[in-house]
Design a protein around this motif. Structure first.
Motif, PDB file in Angstrom:
ATOM      1  N   ASN A 119      10.683  -0.851  -3.768  1.00 25.18           N
ATOM      2  CA  ASN A 119      10.939  -2.226  -4.201  1.00 25.18           C
ATOM      3  C   ASN A 119       9.770  -3.173  -3.929  1.00 25.18           C
ATOM      4  O   ASN A 119       9.884  -4.372  -4.174  1.00 25.18           O
ATOM      5  CB  ASN A 119      12.203  -2.758  -3.538  1.00 25.18           C
ATOM      6  N   ASP A 120       8.649  -2.639  -3.447  1.00 25.54           N
ATOM      7  CA  ASP A 120       7.457  -3.464  -3.226  1.00 25.54           C
ATOM      8  C   ASP A 120       6.759  -3.719  -4.551  1.00 25.54           C
ATOM      9  O   ASP A 120       6.921  -2.956  -5.516  1.00 25.54           O
ATOM     10  CB  ASP A 120       6.482  -2.751  -2.281  1.00 25.54           C
ATOM     11  N   PRO A 121       5.970  -4.803  -4.613  1.00 24.34           N
ATOM     12  CA  PRO A 121       5.179  -5.021  -5.833  1.00 24.34           C
ATOM     13  C   PRO A 121       4.233  -3.848  -6.043  1.00 24.34           C
ATOM     14  O   PRO A 121       3.691  -3.287  -5.090  1.00 24.34           O
ATOM     15  CB  PRO A 121       4.389  -6.300  -5.532  1.00 24.34           C
ATOM     16  N   CYS A 122       4.049  -3.474  -7.286  1.00 22.43           N
ATOM     17  CA  CYS A 122       3.195  -2.339  -7.610  1.00 22.43           C
ATOM     18  C   CYS A 122       1.745  -2.668  -7.248  1.00 22.43           C
ATOM     19  O   CYS A 122       1.252  -3.757  -7.570  1.00 22.43           O
ATOM     20  CB  CYS A 122       3.300  -1.991  -9.100  1.00 22.43           C
ATOM     21  N   PRO A 123       1.042  -1.743  -6.573  1.00 22.63           N
ATOM     22  CA  PRO A 123      -0.343  -2.006  -6.190  1.00 22.63           C
ATOM     23  C   PRO A 123      -1.309  -2.100  -7.371  1.00 22.63           C
ATOM     24  O   PRO A 123      -2.434  -2.538  -7.206  1.00 22.63           O
ATOM     25  CB  PRO A 123      -0.706  -0.821  -5.284  1.00 22.63           C
ATOM     26  N   CYS A 124      -0.864  -1.733  -8.576  1.00 17.67           N
ATOM     27  CA  CYS A 124      -1.745  -1.825  -9.739  1.00 17.67           C
ATOM     28  C   CYS A 124      -1.935  -3.265 -10.200  1.00 17.67           C
ATOM     29  O   CYS A 124      -2.822  -3.553 -10.994  1.00 17.67           O
ATOM     30  CB  CYS A 124      -1.227  -0.962 -10.892  1.00 17.67           C
ATOM     31  N   GLY A 125      -1.073  -4.185  -9.698  1.00 18.27           N
ATOM     32  CA  GLY A 125      -1.220  -5.604 -10.045  1.00 18.27           C
ATOM     33  C   GLY A 125      -0.430  -6.044 -11.253  1.00 18.27           C
ATOM     34  O   GLY A 125      -0.613  -7.154 -11.751  1.00 18.27           O
ATOM     35  N   SER A 126       0.484  -5.218 -11.750  1.00 19.94           N
ATOM     36  CA  SER A 126       1.249  -5.552 -12.954  1.00 19.94           C
ATOM     37  C   SER A 126       2.275  -6.655 -12.717  1.00 19.94           C
ATOM     38  O   SER A 126       2.737  -7.282 -13.665  1.00 19.94           O
ATOM     39  CB  SER A 126       1.969  -4.308 -13.479  1.00 19.94           C
ATOM     40  N   GLY A 127       2.659  -6.860 -11.462  1.00 25.89           N
ATOM     41  CA  GLY A 127       3.692  -7.842 -11.151  1.00 25.89           C
ATOM     42  C   GLY A 127       5.080  -7.221 -11.139  1.00 25.89           C
ATOM     43  O   GLY A 127       6.055  -7.876 -10.774  1.00 25.89           O
ATOM     44  N   LYS A 128       5.212  -5.987 -11.571  1.00 23.94           N
ATOM     45  CA  LYS A 128       6.502  -5.294 -11.561  1.00 23.94           C
ATOM     46  C   LYS A 128       6.722  -4.639 -10.200  1.00 23.94           C
ATOM     47  O   LYS A 128       5.777  -4.434  -9.431  1.00 23.94           O
ATOM     48  CB  LYS A 128       6.527  -4.202 -12.630  1.00 23.94           C
ATOM     49  N   LYS A 129       7.994  -4.271  -9.946  1.00 22.00           N
ATOM     50  CA  LYS A 129       8.276  -3.484  -8.750  1.00 22.00           C
ATOM     51  C   LYS A 129       7.670  -2.096  -8.956  1.00 22.00           C
ATOM     52  O   LYS A 129       7.597  -1.598 -10.070  1.00 22.00           O
ATOM     53  CB  LYS A 129       9.783  -3.356  -8.522  1.00 22.00           C
ATOM     54  N   PHE A 130       7.280  -1.493  -7.843  1.00 17.35           N
ATOM     55  CA  PHE A 130       6.649  -0.174  -7.870  1.00 17.35           C
ATOM     56  C   PHE A 130       7.531   0.852  -8.586  1.00 17.35           C
ATOM     57  O   PHE A 130       7.046   1.656  -9.376  1.00 17.35           O
ATOM     58  CB  PHE A 130       6.336   0.259  -6.434  1.00 17.35           C
ATOM     59  N   LYS A 131       8.877   0.799  -8.344  1.00 11.82           N
ATOM     60  CA  LYS A 131       9.774   1.788  -8.941  1.00 11.82           C
ATOM     61  C   LYS A 131       9.850   1.670 -10.469  1.00 11.82           C
ATOM     62  O   LYS A 131      10.165   2.625 -11.145  1.00 11.82           O
ATOM     63  CB  LYS A 131      11.167   1.701  -8.320  1.00 11.82           C
ATOM     64  N   HIS A 132       9.544   0.470 -11.010  1.00 14.89           N
ATOM     65  CA  HIS A 132       9.592   0.266 -12.476  1.00 14.89           C
ATOM     66  C   HIS A 132       8.212   0.373 -13.105  1.00 14.89           C
ATOM     67  O   HIS A 132       8.067   0.152 -14.303  1.00 14.89           O
ATOM     68  CB  HIS A 132      10.202  -1.094 -12.813  1.00 14.89           C
ATOM     69  N   CYS A 133       7.210   0.702 -12.305  1.00 13.18           N
ATOM     70  CA  CYS A 133       5.853   0.736 -12.828  1.00 13.18           C
ATOM     71  C   CYS A 133       5.206   2.102 -12.577  1.00 13.18           C
ATOM     72  O   CYS A 133       5.407   3.033 -13.340  1.00 13.18           O
ATOM     73  CB  CYS A 133       5.035  -0.404 -12.213  1.00 13.18           C
ATOM     74  N   CYS A 134       4.490   2.222 -11.512  1.00 14.68           N
ATOM     75  CA  CYS A 134       3.657   3.409 -11.264  1.00 14.68           C
ATOM     76  C   CYS A 134       4.338   4.519 -10.481  1.00 14.68           C
ATOM     77  O   CYS A 134       3.761   5.616 -10.337  1.00 14.68           O
ATOM     78  CB  CYS A 134       2.377   3.005 -10.533  1.00 14.68           C
ATOM     79  N   LEU A 135       5.540   4.322  -9.953  1.00 13.08           N
ATOM     80  CA  LEU A 135       6.198   5.343  -9.153  1.00 13.08           C
ATOM     81  C   LEU A 135       6.398   6.628  -9.944  1.00 13.08           C
ATOM     82  O   LEU A 135       6.148   7.714  -9.445  1.00 13.08           O
ATOM     83  CB  LEU A 135       7.544   4.859  -8.604  1.00 13.08           C
ATOM     84  N   GLY A 136       6.812   6.552 -11.176  1.00 13.05           N
ATOM     85  CA  GLY A 136       7.109   7.721 -11.988  1.00 13.05           C
ATOM     86  C   GLY A 136       5.883   8.378 -12.592  1.00 13.05           C
ATOM     87  O   GLY A 136       5.993   9.440 -13.203  1.00 13.05           O
ATOM     88  N   ARG A 137       4.728   7.805 -12.484  1.00 10.06           N
ATOM     89  CA  ARG A 137       3.524   8.365 -13.119  1.00 10.06           C
ATOM     90  C   ARG A 137       2.927   9.487 -12.360  1.00 10.06           C
ATOM     91  O   ARG A 137       2.900   9.656 -11.236  1.00 10.06           O
ATOM     92  CB  ARG A 137       2.471   7.289 -13.319  1.00 10.06           C
TER      93      ARG A 137
END
Length: 176
Positions: free
Chosen positions: A158-176
């Protein structure tokens, strides 16, 4: 005629009064590990015991090593006929950490020795225990350097994604 194909490994000389102690404190032997080896001043910390045990290896004081090792401390000392003599060159203490009680501690160190291939290191983390007021070497806990620690803290779902997208990590880069 002696062979000159391989150099004879040389370590520290046996400790002597007036000389720096082999344990690396810079103090003279008689004001450092000497009193521990001759039994006039016991080690007051696990690190002091570790340093005195290194010095005992350099001095080839197998009896001191026997009586400061927990599994053999209460057994009679019997000298070995041909003990292995390692040419120790120096000691580096990396850390001295308290254990679960005031009568337990850990020392992380590197003991260096000379071999045909040059100087080698024995890196170890050891456990020490104070029993009846006397510090004893108990056992090796780890051989080799400490495990590598990650440099950055783990990112939570649930932390902000470190890629800087502004999304939560689970909705962004977690699945990649």
């Amino acid at each position: 005629m002696a062979s000159s194909s391989s150099p004879i490994p040389r370590g520290l000389p046996r400790p002597q009064v007036g000389q720096p102690c082999p344990c690396g404190t810079g103090k003279p032997f008689e004001g450092c590990c000497g009193p521990r080896l001759d039994g006039t001043a016991p080690a007051t910390t696990a690190e002091e015991l570790m340093r005195s045990r290194f010095t005992a290896h350099v001095a080839r004081d197998w009896k001191y090593l026997h009586f400061t090792y927990r599994p053999t401390a209460r057994k009679p000392y019997v000298a070995e006929e041909d003990p292995v003599e390692i040419p120790w060159t120096r000691l580096v203490i990396h850390s001295h950490e308290p254990g679960a009680s005031s009568d337990a501690a850990f020392v992380d160190f590197s003991a260096y020795y000379e071999s045909e291939n040059g100087e080698q290191a024995l890196h170890e983390k050891s456990e020490f225990a104070r029993i009846d007021g006397k510090w004893l070497y108990t056992r090796m806990v780890r051989n080799g350097p400490p495990p590598a620690k990650p440099e950055a803290p783990k990112v939570g779902r649930n932390d902000p994604c470190p890629c800087g997208s502004g999304k939560k990590f689970k909705h962004c880069c977690l699945g990649r």
